[in-house]
Structures are given as structure tokens and as C-alpha cells.
Design an enzyme around this catalytic site. Structure first.
Site, PDB file in Angstrom:
ATOM      1  N   ASP B  14       1.770   2.708  -7.391  1.00 33.40           N
ATOM      2  CA  ASP B  14       1.389   3.174  -5.846  1.00 33.40           C
ATOM      3  C   ASP B  14       0.383   2.562  -6.561  1.00 33.40           C
ATOM      4  O   ASP B  14      -0.998   3.229  -6.629  1.00 33.40           O
ATOM      5  CB  ASP B  14       1.703   4.664  -6.047  1.00 33.40           C
ATOM      6  CG  ASP B  14       2.043   5.572  -4.742  1.00 33.40           C
ATOM      7  OD1 ASP B  14       1.840   4.352  -3.561  1.00 33.40           O
ATOM      8  OD2 ASP B  14       1.533   6.325  -4.391  1.00 33.40           O
ATOM      9  N   ASP B 108       3.824  -0.609  -0.279  1.00 38.06           N
ATOM     10  CA  ASP B 108       2.539  -0.159  -1.370  1.00 38.06           C
ATOM     11  C   ASP B 108       2.584   0.435  -2.009  1.00 38.06           C
ATOM     12  O   ASP B 108       2.515   0.738  -3.335  1.00 38.06           O
ATOM     13  CB  ASP B 108       1.633   0.597  -0.631  1.00 38.06           C
ATOM     14  CG  ASP B 108       1.542   2.116   0.045  1.00 38.06           C
ATOM     15  OD1 ASP B 108       3.232   2.196   0.223  1.00 38.06           O
ATOM     16  OD2 ASP B 108       1.002   3.159   0.065  1.00 38.06           O
ATOM     17  N   GLU B 109       4.129   0.437  -3.096  1.00 44.15           N
ATOM     18  CA  GLU B 109       4.920   0.739  -3.819  1.00 44.15           C
ATOM     19  C   GLU B 109       6.050   0.775  -4.574  1.00 44.15           C
ATOM     20  O   GLU B 109       6.803   0.188  -3.193  1.00 44.15           O
ATOM     21  CB  GLU B 109       4.166   2.611  -3.668  1.00 44.15           C
ATOM     22  CG  GLU B 109       5.626   3.422  -2.616  1.00 44.15           C
ATOM     23  CD  GLU B 109       5.873   4.791  -3.074  1.00 44.15           C
ATOM     24  OE1 GLU B 109       6.050   5.838  -3.603  1.00 44.15           O
ATOM     25  OE2 GLU B 109       5.710   5.154  -1.183  1.00 44.15           O
TER      26      GLU B 109
END
Lengths: 366, 414
Positions: B14, B108-109
Site C-alpha cells: 500500500d 496505490d495498493e
């Protein structure tokens, strides 16, 4: 109009003709079969405006001539369910009546004038070819035709006649190409036309397996075929068929010629393809001395590896194919057929040969 | 902790304050300052907040007005989605170096399943360290990593020591989870916390010890999942990335449009936008769909395959034009909405190459490249095709004469 028909004969004619019924709703009247009774004979005609099929009905006695439109689906149902040998077809003032034994069906009359007539065809010009071999030729090529409208000219088969009358059929969807050369026409000139695949597939199903002759007429805008009781007429696909000769590998470029048996090759492909990724359809074929290794992998379910011994002594070549493109072709041949695959590199189209007169070209995946 | 249990194969990676960190990286004067991305106009919502801004209680999905009240000295920046997407792709490429089993949750993860890669890249612990370091080296951005036996535990771990966290779940999961509050559970919001509290359940340990039968009676079938999570169980597999199946653009007009050429000009603009979107993402479409909605809300759409997988504007337009004409012929005018969508998207390496495609016409693709470059530099309206320009011109004239209402509303959907 009043006609006595043998049920079997009428059913067969209706079923054959119904193959060309339009698949889309172009004109409601075309959902009918046109029944025409003349002195001593009767015919069934169906068309989708591009392709027309006229079938002579076997075993009819015409009491009075005339024309009737028969709703295709219903009439075929009636004839299939009826357990009688003969049926009587009559057009009364208000209805089309079909009766036999204890059965009677009445259907509203539709205006036969609304139904297009079969196109006239100059049969004097027609040439002849043997039915059985033509049937095989169509079966081994037509499956490769494109189905997308966007590839319009590839939705047909190229029918080429050479100056000496030999017939060549070519079909492609841009990803693979099937080509076969067959027996000669008894006369005719060098010609090249594109026949819609629906017409060719219908013809294939109408052709007998034997040595019977088929009459073939090719005109600039239409083609016609006649065999036994069946006459098929079709408009041609307009536009230029792709230049297939330009993509066939040149003899001097071939790096590997590898003999294969259709049956063993088919099994190996099917075994390896169990693990294929359904989105990419990538099957790896590694040709190495003495051994072909087929493998597939799928991020979710795992991978497969299948080995097939073969007679090959050259440098290793790896190539990737959509297995369906190989199987489509292989299933047209009996398992004991000897074939040969010709390769230039993993990135070039591969050519499969079966006998002297069949070639099948596949574009590999990157 | 060097000896992980053999089933500890799932990683959750993350990025820390992803959008805000990119802004701080690209503009060093922002380093150490409270930065808020999005919500600047006061009407939108916050897309991301730097850790400096979070100290003041600003977090994503908060309205811009509230954010400004809590942290008046924050620097508000517009969202630069294209820039974030580029970084996301670089980060994803790092993941794929270690395993094909990557399931992105957002830009983003992502979850990674690294089972069976031990002999290549080392233990999951080593892989996690390497990924964290490579992301830092290649993008100068920080990531937090969680490692555990399943997705739920991995995600929980990555969140425990943010930023720059690196948490490996201990072997005794029940003891590890015991003190955590129930709001940590996936899918439990404020109302869920309240309901669990009414049963006296405040920590995961409380849930572990509560018998399943009465729990199901009180909370329904969902209770079983909650209890399984509290015990550290999660059966969901890491499902590799499925890329978007379509990319579209549609416009609802402020007044219904009767003139086919104006509709066509809109569709042209959408076609350009969609094709440009495909080029930016490096994707190709196998087909295209056009949607038309009449003034009285009858909606029809028509789709067709392209002659070959494409991202070339003119190849789309050939099909879009025909589809739109067909739809206009179905009595849907005047129209309220028109939309163009590229469907069946594939990556270039997923395409079956064409036998006859060896001689390509490069001109249309080159035109697209040139237009993309001009627009990237001078803005979307810097250069346009004739019909689009003409339509815009008429629009402007109309806006000058009629004062009621804003310009046509546009929406783009991925």
C-alpha cells in the site's frame, strides 16, 4: 392449385430449402417457402435475397397447377409430426390447406407475388465438376471464413478457376488461411470470384458424396450450382479478396519440415490446451530434435506440458498458436492422415500441408 | 521472525499518501508541508492528504470545505490523475517482476501471492523488503507492506505501522488479533461497530470467544464471515488483474439535439477522447459501441467489431459514424445523450496478429500521435477536427445569445 405429395419427399425438400431462410428479420414474407406446381412437377424455393435454393419435390402428382406460400417452420413441423405416407396440398379461395389421413391444417393465404422469383441463369454456359471432391474441398476451407462484417470480403470463399479448368478454393479470416485445389471443370475460362460462405456451406450440405456431376455457373455478379433436384443461386461478395499468394511462405525460406499424424497431433493439442488461458489462448509448441513439447499456462489454474515424439533433426523452434485454429483444420481429416508442418521461425506464419492439394496457414501469436 | 510459517505467502503493498507524496516529490518546496490533493474548489472532495495534513484531521473523501476549516494553511492542489497513473504502472511493473499473481485494488495498493517463488526471489519476507526498496529506488515514493497467510491479514498488517510500515503477522494469529478493535474488520463501518457493541463485542478477541450460533442469530449470515476474520481466516484467493473491459465517454446535452451533424460532431469528439485514452493506457479495442438516448428517455445502443484491434481514432470513427447513423434512423431524435465506448479491450501482446497486416498504413496512427502531443502541451482544445470545431463555434454563439444555464455537461466513465 391441388397437389398430392409423398410426405417424406415434401419434408426433405422443405428442410433443404429452409437452410437459406434469413437469420435476421429482413422481410417477413421470406419466412415462407414458395411452393410452385406446374405440369408434372413441383418445386420449393426459399431465399434471403442473397442466396436462393430451389428444390424439386420428389413424388408429386399435380392435379391443378398453382403457387402457394407455406410458413416454413409450421409446415416442417406438420410434415414431421404427420404419420401418413401422402398429403394433399390445396389452395382454396381463402386458405392453404394441408391434409392427410385424419389430419387437416388450414393456413391463411399470403400474396405469392410478394415473394421474389429465383433469378434466371444461363445454364448453357455452365461447366461440370464432380460432387464428392467438391464437397470435401468446401468442408476443408469454408470453416476458415471470417464472420465479422468488418472483414466483409473475407466472409466469402475465393473460387478461382485456372485456364486449364482446375478449381482452387481459398478461405481466410485474416488469422488463418485454408486453401485447396481440386478436380477440373470440364470446360470454362480463368475466373476468380468470391462466393458467400453461407452459400458454400449450404451447397456442401446439398451435395451428394458420390461421383455425380454438379453444374457450376459463374457470372460477374452471381453464381449458380445445380445438382440432382437442387439449384442454388447466390449473389457474389463484391470487393477484393486479400492477396493470399503474397502471404504464402516461399519455398526457399522454409527452415523446418516436420511430419505429423493428424490424430496424435490433435490429441496432444487438446491435452495441453486444458490449462490454456481463455483470454490469450496461447499454446506453446516447441519443436526440438525428436520431440514436440506443447505447453499452456494459466495464472489461475496452473500449467500443462505434453510431449509428442516426432521425426525432426533441425534447430529448435518455439511458436505460439491459438489451438482452435489448429483443431478447426485437424478435425476435417481422419486421424490417420499424414501431414507436414513447415516453419520459418516462431514469428512467421506456419504452413500445414495435407497431401499435395491442401495448405493451411496460421499466423502465430506474438 | 526470519522463519515464516510456510503459508505466509500473501503480501499487501500500500503506497503511503500516494497522490500527495507524488506532488511533494515533484515539487520539493512542498516537502514537510501539509498538502491536500483535490477539494481545492471547496465543492469537491479530498482525494489525498499528506501525513502533515493528516495531523490536522484531514483525510481522503472529506469535503474540501471541512478540510480547509481543519487545516487552513494546507496547500490545495488539483488532481493530476495521469501523473499518478504513470507511477502506478511503474509500481505494478515491479510487482510483476516477482509474481504474476497480482491483484490491484486501486492505483496505490495491491495484493500479491508469492507462493512458489522462494527459489527465485527468496522468502516472502525478502520479497516484501525488495519490493519496498525497489519502489523507493525507482519512484522515490514510500510503501507499506503487510505479510500474512491471506488477503485480510496482509491488508491489516500493511496498515498497522504506516508510513513505511513493514509488518509480518505472527504465527499465533488469534493472539495477534485479540486486542484489535472490531472496526478493523473489513466491511464493518460505524453502524456495524455500534451493532457489535450492543452485543458487548468491542475487540476481535470478544468476537473469537463469542459462540457462533448466537452470533448468527443476532447478526445474520454475515456473522460467520466476521467471526472467521476475527480468527484470522480468509478464503479469498488473489485474483490477477482483469483489465477494464471498456472505456467510454458520454455527454448529456443541456438541450435536446435534433441535427445529426451536431450529434456526429459530439460523437467525433468522444471518439477522439476514447481512442486517446486507449493510447495513453497502451490498450487496443476489438469493438466499439454507440449509445443514443432520445429526449423522451428511450435509450438504444449498437455495437460492432472493428476490422482489427485498434487505438487509431480514424478506424473507430469509420464504425462510430455508421452506428450513429443507424441509431439516428430509429426515431430517437431529438437526442438527449450520445456516448461512444471502446469495448473488449486487450493488451498488444494479447492480440492474434493478422496475416495481411504486415503492410500497415502508418499515416492515421502518426496523425493521432501528433494530435496527442499538441493537446498534451497546449490543452484539449488547441487543435480539433473540422466538425468538432464547427460545433464548438455554434455552441459559443448560442451561449452568447441565451444566458440561461451552463454549457453542456460532460461525463467520462472508465
Amino acid at each position: 392449385m391441388k397437389v398430392i405429395c409423398q410426405r417424406e419427399g415434401l419434408l426433405q425438400a422443405c428442410q433443404l430449402a429452409s437452410m437459406v431462410l434469413p437469420t435476421r428479420d429482413i422481410k417477413p414474407v421470406l419466412k415462407n417457402l414458395k411452393f410452385t406446381a406446374e405440369l408434372g412437377q413441383a418445386t420449393i424455393y426459399a431465399t434471403d435475397l442473397e442466396l436462393g435454393l430451389k428444390v424439386e419435390v420428389a413424388g408429386v402428382t399435380v392435379e391443378s397447377p398453382g403457387v402457394a406460400l407455406l410458413p416454413a417452420t409450421r409446415v416442417i413441423q406438420i410434415l414431421r409430426e404427420a404419420r401418413v405416407a401422402e398429403m394433399e396440398l390445396e389452395v382454396t379461395g381463402h386458405e392453404v390447406v394441408l391434409r392427410g389421413g385424419s389430419l387437416e391444417y388450414e393456413m391463411p393465404i399470403e400474396d405469392a407475388a410478394q415473394f421474389p422469383d429465383p433469378p434466371e441463369f444461363p445454364w448453357d454456359e455452365a461447366a461440370e465438376i464432380t460432387a464428392g471432391p467438391l464437397k470435401d474441398m468446401i468442408r476443408r476451407t469454408a470453416f476458415a471464413c471470417a464472420t465479422e462484417v468488418a472483414r466483409y470480403t473475407m466472409t466469402g470463399l475465393l473460387w478461382e478457376t485456372t485456364t486449364d479448368g482446375a478449381v482452387r478454393l481459398v478461405a481466410t479470416d485474416g488469422r488463418r488461411l485454408a486453401m485447396t485445389t481440386g478436380p477440373k471443370l470440364n470446360k470454362g475460362k480463368a475466373q476468380s470470384v468470391v462466393v458467400p460462405s453461407k452459400a458454400m456451406n449450404t451447397l456442401e450440405r446439398c451435395l451428394p458424396d458420390d461421383e455425380e456431376e454438379v453444374q457450376v455457373g459463374l457470372e460477374p455478379r452471381q453464381a449458380a450450382f445445380k445438382t440432382g433436384r437442387v439449384t442454388l443461386t447466390t449473389l457474389l461478395v463484391e470487393g477484393r479478396f486479400p492477396d493470399y499468394k503474397a502471404v504464402l511462405p516461399k519455398r526457399e525460406d522454409i527452415k523446418a519440415r516436420i511430419p505429423l499424424h493428424a490424430g496424435a497431433f490433435t490429441s496432444a493439442i487438446r491435452q495441453a490446451a486444458i490449462m490454456i488461458d481463455d483470454e490469450t489462448r496461447r499454446l506453446s509448441l516447441k519443436f526440438a530434435p525428436g520431440m514436440l513439447t506443447l505447453s499452456a499456462r494459466n495464472a489461475n489454474s496452473g500449467r500443462s506440458r505434453v510431449e509428442l515424439p516426432l521425426e525432426y533433426a533441425g534447430a529448435p523452434i518455439e511458436t505460439f498458436f491459438n489451438p482452435n485454429y489448429l483443431l478447426d483444420m485437424l478435425k476435417q481429416y481422419p486421424p490417420d492422415t499424414s501431414m507436414e508442418i513447415e516453419l520459418i521461425s516462431g514469428a512467421h506464419p506456419a504452413l500445414v500441408r495435407a497431401g499435395d492439394d491442401y495448405q493451411y496457414l496460421i499466423m502465430p501469436l506474438t | 521472525m526470519e522463519n515464516l510459517p510456510p503459508t505466509w505467502n500473501i503480501l499487501h503493498v500500500d503506497m503511503d499518501a500516494f497522490y500527495a507524496s507524488i506532488e511533494q516529490r515533484d515539487n520539493p518546496s512542498l516537502a514537510g508541508k501539509p498538502v491536500v490533493v483535490g477539494g481545492g474548489s471547496g465543492r469537491g472532495v479530498v482525494a489525498a492528504a499528506s501525513y502533515e495534513a493528516r495531523k490536522f484531521g484531514v483525510h481522503s473523501a472529506m469535503s474540501g470545505v471541512v478540510a480547509r476549516r481543519r487545516c487552513p494553511h494546507a496547500i490545495f492542489l488539483p488532481v493530476r490523475m495521469d501523473a499518478y497513473r504513470v507511477e502506478a504502472q511503474r509500481i505494478r511493473a515491479i510487482f510483476y517482476e516477482f509474481t504474476p499473481l497480482v491483484e490491484p485494488l486501486s492505483l496505490d495498493e495491491a495484493y500479491l501471492d508469492v507462493r512458489g517463488t522462494q527459489h527465485l526471489f527468496g522468502s516472502p519476507l525478502e520479497v516484501g523488503r525488495k519490493i519496498q526498496q525497489q519502489i523507493l529506488d525507482q519512484t522515490k515514493l514510500q510503501a507499506s507492506v503487510g505479510i500474512g497467510p491471506n488477503k485480510w491479514i496482509a491488508k491489516l498488517c500493511s496498515d498497522l505501522q504506516k508510513p513505511k510500515g513493514f509488518v509480518v503477522a505472527p504465527e499465533n494469529l488469534e493472539a495477534f488479533l485479540d486486542p484489535l478493535p472490531v472496526r478493523r474488520l473489513w466491511g464493518v463501518g460505524e453502524r456495524g461497530v455500534a451493532r457489535l457493541a450492543s452485543l458487548g463485542l468491542r475487540t476481535l478477541g470478544d468476537l473469537q470467544r463469542f459462540p457462533e450460533g448466537p452470533l448468527v442469530k443476532a447478526l445474520g449470515s454475515h456473522a460467520r464471515e466476521l467471526r472467521a476474520m476475527a480468527l484470522g481466516q480468509d478464503e479469498r484467493a488473489v485474483t490477477p488483474f482483469r483489465q477494464a473491459k471498456s472505456l467510454g465517454s458520454e455527454t448529456t446535452f443541456t438541450r435536446d439535439i435534433d441535427e445529426p451533424w451536431v450529434l456526429a460532431a459530439w460523437a467525433m469528439e468522444q471518439t477522439e477522447e476514447v481512442a486517446e485514452g486507449l493510447r495513453a493506457r497502451g490498450l487496443l479495442a476489438l469493438g466499439v459501441e454507440v449509445k443514443l438516448r432520445s429526449g423522451d428517455f428511450r435509450t438504444r445502443s449498437k455495437q460492432c467489431k472493428l476490422a482489427r484491434p485498434s487505438q487509431v481514432t480514424s478506424e473507430f470513427w469509420q464504425r462510430v459514424r455508421g452506428l450513429l447513423e443507424d441509431l439516428c434512423g430509429q426515431g430517437l431524435l431529438p437526442a438527449r445523450l450520445v456516448g461512444v465506448t471502446a469495448i473488449d479491450l486487450v493488451k498488444p501482446n494479447e492480440i492474434q496478429p493478422d496475416l495481411f497486416d504486415t503492410i500497415k498504413n502508418p499515416a492515421p496512427a502518426r496523425l493521432d500521435q501528433a494530435l496527442d502531443a499538441i493537446r498534451a502541451r497546449f490543452g484539449g482544445e488547441a487543435v480539433s477536427r473540422g466538425s468538432v470545431w464547427h460545433r464548438r463555434l455554434e455552441d459559443k454563439a448560442e451561449q452568447e445569445t441565451s444566458e440561461d444555464g451552463p454549457g453542456p455537461g460532460e461525463s467520462t466513465q472508465d
